[in-house]
Structures are given as structure tokens and as C-alpha cells.
Write a protein that holds these residues in place. Structure first.
Motif, PDB file in Angstrom:
ATOM      1  N   ALA A 135       0.829  -1.207   0.000  1.00  0.00           N
ATOM      2  CA  ALA A 135       0.000   0.000   0.000  1.00  0.00           C
ATOM      3  C   ALA A 135       0.866   1.261   0.000  1.00  0.00           C
ATOM      4  CB  ALA A 135      -0.930  -0.015   1.208  1.00  0.00           C
ATOM      5  N   LEU A 136       1.929   1.253   0.775  1.00  0.00           N
ATOM      6  CA  LEU A 136       2.817   2.419   0.816  1.00  0.00           C
ATOM      7  C   LEU A 136       3.483   2.659  -0.531  1.00  0.00           C
ATOM      8  CD1 LEU A 136       4.504   1.882   4.321  1.00  0.00           C
ATOM      9  CD2 LEU A 136       2.880   3.682   3.679  1.00  0.00           C
ATOM     10  N   VAL A 137       3.970   1.603  -1.168  1.00  0.00           N
ATOM     11  CA  VAL A 137       4.613   1.733  -2.483  1.00  0.00           C
ATOM     12  C   VAL A 137       3.613   2.258  -3.511  1.00  0.00           C
ATOM     13  CG1 VAL A 137       5.672   0.457  -4.391  1.00  0.00           C
ATOM     14  CG2 VAL A 137       6.347  -0.035  -2.039  1.00  0.00           C
ATOM     15  N   ALA A 138       2.390   1.721  -3.499  1.00  0.00           N
ATOM     16  CA  ALA A 138       1.378   2.147  -4.460  1.00  0.00           C
ATOM     17  C   ALA A 138       1.047   3.628  -4.304  1.00  0.00           C
ATOM     18  CB  ALA A 138       0.110   1.297  -4.295  1.00  0.00           C
ATOM     19  N   TRP A 139       0.957   4.098  -3.075  1.00  0.00           N
ATOM     20  CA  TRP A 139       0.621   5.503  -2.848  1.00  0.00           C
ATOM     21  C   TRP A 139       1.766   6.440  -3.210  1.00  0.00           C
ATOM     22  CZ3 TRP A 139      -3.644   8.293  -1.981  1.00  0.00           C
ATOM     23  CH2 TRP A 139      -4.820   7.589  -1.727  1.00  0.00           C
ATOM     24  N   VAL A 140       2.979   5.977  -3.066  1.00  0.00           N
ATOM     25  CA  VAL A 140       4.135   6.832  -3.373  1.00  0.00           C
ATOM     26  C   VAL A 140       4.409   6.888  -4.875  1.00  0.00           C
ATOM     27  CG1 VAL A 140       6.649   7.065  -3.110  1.00  0.00           C
ATOM     28  CG2 VAL A 140       5.221   6.524  -1.115  1.00  0.00           C
ATOM     29  N   PHE A 141       4.299   5.758  -5.581  1.00  0.00           N
ATOM     30  CA  PHE A 141       4.803   5.666  -6.953  1.00  0.00           C
ATOM     31  C   PHE A 141       3.719   5.602  -8.032  1.00  0.00           C
ATOM     32  CE2 PHE A 141       8.378   3.888  -4.465  1.00  0.00           C
ATOM     33  CZ  PHE A 141       9.381   4.744  -4.907  1.00  0.00           C
ATOM     34  N   TRP A 142       2.441   5.472  -7.669  1.00  0.00           N
ATOM     35  CA  TRP A 142       1.423   5.310  -8.711  1.00  0.00           C
ATOM     36  C   TRP A 142       0.432   6.452  -8.709  1.00  0.00           C
ATOM     37  CZ3 TRP A 142       0.241   3.017 -13.068  1.00  0.00           C
ATOM     38  CH2 TRP A 142      -1.080   3.019 -13.503  1.00  0.00           C
ATOM     39  N   GLN A 143       0.175   7.010  -9.893  1.00  0.00           N
ATOM     40  CA  GLN A 143      -0.871   8.009 -10.088  1.00  0.00           C
ATOM     41  C   GLN A 143      -1.815   7.508 -11.169  1.00  0.00           C
ATOM     42  OE1 GLN A 143      -1.405  10.806  -8.371  1.00  0.00           O
ATOM     43  NE2 GLN A 143       0.384  10.447  -7.074  1.00  0.00           N
ATOM     44  N   ASP A 144      -3.126   7.650 -10.930  1.00  0.00           N
ATOM     45  CA  ASP A 144      -4.108   7.167 -11.905  1.00  0.00           C
ATOM     46  C   ASP A 144      -4.043   7.951 -13.206  1.00  0.00           C
ATOM     47  OD1 ASP A 144      -5.236   5.116 -10.512  1.00  0.00           O
ATOM     48  OD2 ASP A 144      -6.905   6.281  -9.722  1.00  0.00           O
ATOM     49  N   PRO A 145      -4.148   7.246 -14.353  1.00  0.00           N
ATOM     50  CA  PRO A 145      -4.400   7.951 -15.619  1.00  0.00           C
ATOM     51  C   PRO A 145      -5.859   8.385 -15.668  1.00  0.00           C
ATOM     52  CG  PRO A 145      -4.441   5.594 -15.983  1.00  0.00           C
ATOM     53  CD  PRO A 145      -4.075   5.793 -14.530  1.00  0.00           C
ATOM     54  N   PRO A 146      -6.238   9.207 -16.650  1.00  0.00           N
ATOM     55  CA  PRO A 146      -7.657   9.585 -16.774  1.00  0.00           C
ATOM     56  C   PRO A 146      -8.532   8.340 -16.917  1.00  0.00           C
ATOM     57  CG  PRO A 146      -6.287  10.922 -18.216  1.00  0.00           C
ATOM     58  CD  PRO A 146      -5.402   9.848 -17.669  1.00  0.00           C
ATOM     59  N   HIS A 147      -9.719   8.365 -16.282  1.00  0.00           N
ATOM     60  CA  HIS A 147     -10.610   7.220 -16.372  1.00  0.00           C
ATOM     61  C   HIS A 147     -12.023   7.668 -16.731  1.00  0.00           C
ATOM     62  CE1 HIS A 147     -10.174   8.443 -12.106  1.00  0.00           C
ATOM     63  NE2 HIS A 147     -11.490   8.389 -12.110  1.00  0.00           N
ATOM     64  N   GLN A 148     -12.884   6.699 -17.018  1.00  0.00           N
ATOM     65  CA  GLN A 148     -14.192   6.983 -17.595  1.00  0.00           C
ATOM     66  C   GLN A 148     -15.220   7.319 -16.505  1.00  0.00           C
ATOM     67  OE1 GLN A 148     -15.032   3.351 -19.638  1.00  0.00           O
ATOM     68  NE2 GLN A 148     -13.500   3.692 -21.214  1.00  0.00           N
ATOM     69  N   LYS A 149     -15.166   8.545 -16.014  1.00  0.00           N
ATOM     70  CA  LYS A 149     -16.065   8.914 -14.916  1.00  0.00           C
ATOM     71  C   LYS A 149     -17.530   8.894 -15.337  1.00  0.00           C
ATOM     72  CE  LYS A 149     -12.673  11.801 -12.528  1.00  0.00           C
ATOM     73  NZ  LYS A 149     -12.333  13.142 -12.025  1.00  0.00           N
ATOM     74  N   GLU A 150     -17.789   9.054 -16.631  1.00  0.00           N
ATOM     75  CA  GLU A 150     -19.180   9.105 -17.073  1.00  0.00           C
ATOM     76  C   GLU A 150     -19.805   7.729 -17.247  1.00  0.00           C
ATOM     77  OE1 GLU A 150     -16.710   8.262 -20.589  1.00  0.00           O
ATOM     78  OE2 GLU A 150     -16.574   9.621 -18.874  1.00  0.00           O
ATOM     79  N   SER A 151     -19.040   6.679 -17.203  1.00  0.00           N
ATOM     80  CA  SER A 151     -19.565   5.338 -17.452  1.00  0.00           C
ATOM     81  C   SER A 151     -20.439   4.857 -16.293  1.00  0.00           C
ATOM     82  CB  SER A 151     -18.414   4.353 -17.669  1.00  0.00           C
ATOM     83  OG  SER A 151     -17.691   4.699 -18.818  1.00  0.00           O
ATOM     84  N   ARG A 152     -21.377   3.971 -16.621  1.00  0.00           N
ATOM     85  CA  ARG A 152     -22.248   3.377 -15.609  1.00  0.00           C
ATOM     86  C   ARG A 152     -21.770   1.968 -15.289  1.00  0.00           C
ATOM     87  NH1 ARG A 152     -28.343   4.994 -17.717  1.00  0.00           N
ATOM     88  NH2 ARG A 152     -28.089   7.251 -17.539  1.00  0.00           N
TER      89      ARG A 152
END
Length: 455
Positions: free
Chosen positions: A180-197
């Protein structure tokens, strides 16, 4: 400096995602050698003990596809973090269980956490590496996970014999915290489909259908195949799954895009993953049971007896990724499926003739070929869809892989309950693998290269 930072971050991500994959896979196999001890301490029946394995696999299979789809919609970081928290807490609770019901409940919740982590860890990895390096990354990722998985019986035997079976669950939370610590330090989300259901109806149909079908298959031998509850479960399961497929064809944003299976290579690659998991569960769970019940091995020695699966994979897994990058899907996948079928037949023959060397030879051969059952097909699956559908494609591949485990466990338990023969169980698995080999031979085209994208 930016490039160097990116280079460092992707390798940290590879290590973390490989480790969490390893923990999830470890929980499939680490329980296998501890089942007799858990059964005796908690007063479980033989069938209840098999549910300790299968309820985890069933929940994981049911929700993996949903997690992939939700990752496309809500973002990977949020769901991955939620999955890590759920998995870590439920693992700790499983270790404190004082009854069969408490343990099964913890395992079910653990399956939900694993379902969130499993497909999303693959997406994080895929999006952290360029396409020309993805095969290598997938090979290393799979190699790390496979080492954990293969060491599961040994770890389970050591902990059960010298500490307590409860420690097979308590080792998870510290690893989860580091990931969890590694993921929070090194990963940022790319754009995602907020409009999808989100396809809630599809999820309900899938979960209900699979749960009813697996319940019917596993309970049939004990309750009787003609009993009303078994017949109702089997009928309802099949009907709900048929309705699920029909529903998914109609909705605009399906939980599982059935249309992707129009690509024969995509369909065949998923079936190979299904078969690989089917064989793996048989070799670990029924193999561990054979070593203890038929040969009188202790949990620790049974774990040691399963080690021939582990060592070859450490060296073969990275090579499988490079081969997939260079040659595509058909050759490596067909070779892996052929050798895997032969390996299971060797185990069956060894058990029938009571020749240990044949059994160990089959396990070693399986260890050599299993990376080719996972890496090239998964590489092909992720390369046939656009980046915006990586979460869903990952979820589909994980769902098929995990269904191989849960359906395989149910069918294997039924075959063993009817025949009382470990040899028959492994012959059944080999026959299924041979059918998938024939289907894949027809469906995987010679020019089916991973870099190609289907339209």
C-alpha cells in the motif's frame, strides 16, 4: 532526472505488484496442507474443509471482473487501496477464527479484497511499462507471484507444524501494508471513464449464477444428485448464467464485454488461463491430500513434496515473457498446454502405479511449462483491447483464470467423492486440458501476435 525517476518507480511498482499477486496466490495454496489440521481443530467435515479453499476462489472469481470494470470507472488507486485494506483485515480475522463458520466468513471477505487487488495490480503493471517491455515485466510479475504460490505448501507446512495454522493468515497484513505504501508513493491514476455506468444487474446475475452452480456441483456427491436442493441449484445456476450472457449483450456498458470473445484468440487465451488454474488447484490441493492421506506425510513433508513445481518457474517465468514478446501467442501457449497435459497425466500414472518418481516428474514438468500457460495468453489478451478497456480485459482474464480454480475444485471434489480415486481426478483434469488444447490449436492463428489490436 525525470526519466531516472520513472525508471525507478516502475521497478518499485513491479516489485510491489508482484508481491501482492504472490500473497493472493499464496492464499490459494498455503491452506492446502493445513486443511487436515484445520478440519480436526474446528470440527469440519471433508466437504466443509474443501469449502475453506473454494469459497475464497469462488468469491474471487465472481468479483474480479467487477473490480476491473470499476477500476476503469472510478480509478485504480482508490479501489486498489480498498482491496488492500479489506484483504489485510480479513486475513487477520481468519487467523482468530474459532469456528468453521467464522473461518469461512473471513475467507469470503478475503476473496472480495483479493478480487479488487488481483486485476488492478495487472493494470498498474501494464500501464507502468512500454509495450516492448511488457512481456518481460509480465514474466517477472508472474515469476514473483509463482514463487509465492509454489512456496505456499511449504510455508503452510512449516507454520502449521511448528507454530499454528493461524499464522498462514497472520503473515499477510505486514506485506499488504508495504505494498500500500509503495502504491501511494509511486502510482498516479491515468484519466478514467467517470461518465460510465456500472452494470449492477450483470454483477448480481454473475454472482448468483456462479454461486448456485458451484454449490450444486460441490454438494451433489454428499447430498445426492437427485435431491431437490441440488437440482434447483444446478438449474438456477445455469439459467442465471445464460440470462447473464443475454443481458451483457444488450447493455451499453457491460460488466463483461461478451463481444470481445468474437476474437478467437481472445477466447482461446482465456480458456488456457482457465485450464492452467484448473490444473494448478488439482496439483496443489489434491496432491497435498494424496501425500498426507495415502503416503502418511506430515504437513511439512507434504509441502516439501510439492516443491518440484516451484524451482523451475523461478527461471522459466522471465523467459516466458521474452518468448511472448518475440514470438506471440500461438507457439508458446500451445507448447505450454501440451506439456501441462502430459505433466498431469504423469502424476495420474504415478499415483495409479504407486511410483513416486513419476509423480515428481509430472510436478517438475508442470513447473517448467506453467509460465507459458499464463504469460503469453495474458499478454495477448491485454494487447487486443484499447487502453481504456484494460481494466475490463484484466478483469475478464482474471475471472476466467479464477473460475478454472473454483469450478475445478468443485468438479475435482465431486469426482473424488464419487470414485474415491486421486488417479481419476487427475485423469479428468488431463482430459479437460486436452480438449482445450484442441480448441486452442484451431482458434489461435499463426499470425496472432501480441502487438496486434483487434477492431
Amino acid at each position: 532526472m525525470e526519466t531516472n525517476a520513472h525508471d525507478r518507480s516502475r521497478w518499485w511498482i513491479l516489485g510491489a505488484m508482484g508481491a501482492i499477486l504472490g500473497v493472493i496466490l499464496l492464499d490459494e495454496t498455503v491452506v492446502s496442507v493445513a486443511l487436515p489440521t484445520i478440519r480436526a481443530e474446528l470440527g469440519l467435515s471433508r466437504l466443509d474443509a474443501h469449502w475453506v479453499v473454494n469459497i475464497y476462489l469462488l468469491v474471487l472469481a465472481c468479483f474480479a471482473g467487477a473490480a476491473g470494470r470499476l477500476g476503469d470507472i472510478l480509478g485504480i488507486r482508490l479501489l486498489l487501496s480498498a482491496g488492500l485494506i479489506i484483504f489485510g483485515l480479513s486475513s487477520a480475522l481468519g487467523g482468530f477464527a474459532e469456528s468453521g463458520f467464522a473461518l469461512l466468513s473471513a475467507r469470503a471477505v478475503q476473496g472480495i479484497g483479493a478480487a479488487l487487488i488481483f486485476p488492478l495490480s495487472l493494470v498498474v503493471l501494464i500501464q507502468s511499462f512500454d509495450e516492448k517491455e511488457r512481456g518481460l515485466a509480465l514474466g517477472l510479475y508472474g515469476g514473483i507471484g509463482t514463487v509465492f504460490l509454489s512456496m505456499g505448501p511449504l510455508v503452510g507446512g512449516l507454520l502449521t507444524e511448528y507454530l499454528s495454522w493461524r499464522w498462514i493468515f497472520w503473515v499477510n497484513p505486514p506485506i499488504v501494508l508495504v505494498v500500500a505504501l509503495v502504491a501511494w508513493v509511486f502510482w498516479q491514476d491515468p484519466p478514467h471513464q467517470k461518465e460510465s455506468r456500472f452494470d449492477t444487474k450483470g454483477l448480481v446475475l454473475l454472482v448468483a449464477g456462479l454461486a448456485a452452480l458451484v454449490f450444486g456441483i460441490m454438494e451433489g456427491p454428499d447430498r445426492g444428485w437427485a435431491q431437490p436442493e441440488v437440482l434447483m441449484a444446478l438449474s438456477a445456476g445455469l439459467a442465471l448464467l445464460v440470462l447473464f450472457v443475454r443481458t451483457e449483450r444488450r447493455v451499453g456498458s457491460p460488466l463483461i464485454a461478451i463481444s470481445l470473445f468474437a476474437n478467437p484468440g481472445f477466447a482461446a487465451s482465456n480458456m488456457i488461463l482457465f485450464t492452467a488454474q484448473f490444473g494448478k488447484i488439482a496439483l496443489f490441493v489434491f496432491g497435498a491430500s494424496y501425500f498426507q492421506s495415502q503416503l502418511g506425510f506430515s504437513p511439512l513433508i507434504a509441502g516439501v513434496a510439492l516443491l518440484p513445481i516451484a524451482f523451475p518457474q523461478i527461471f522459466v517465468a522471465p523467459m516466458a515473457g521474452k518468448v511472448a514478446d518475440k514470438f506471440g501467442t500461438r507457439g508458446p501457449s500451445l507448447t505450454g498446454t501440451t506439456l501441462g497435459t502430459i505433466a498431469i497425466l504423469l502424476v495420474a500414472l504415478g499415483m495409479h502405479l504407486d511410483i513416486a518418481m513419476l509423480i515428481y516428474s509430472g510436478y517438475f514438468l508442470w513447473g517448467c511449462c506453467v509460465p507459458f500457460l499464463f504469460v503469453p495468453p495474458r499478454r495477448a489478451i491485454m494487447s487486443t483491447v484499447p487502453k481504456t478497456l484494460h481494466g475490463q480485459a484484466s478483469g475478464i482474464s482474471m475471472t476466467f483464470q479464477l473460475l478454472g480454480g473454483t469450478v475445478g475444485m468443485a468438479l475435482g471434489s465431486s469426482v473424488f467423492a464419487i470414485t474415491g480415486s486421486f488417479t481419476t481426478v487427475f485423469c479428468f483434469v488431463a482430459a479437460f486440458a486436452a480438449c482445450v488444447l484442441a480448441y486452442s490449436f484451431v482458434s489461435l492463428a499463426p499470425d496472432d501476435q501480441p502487438g496486434r489490436t483487434s477492431h
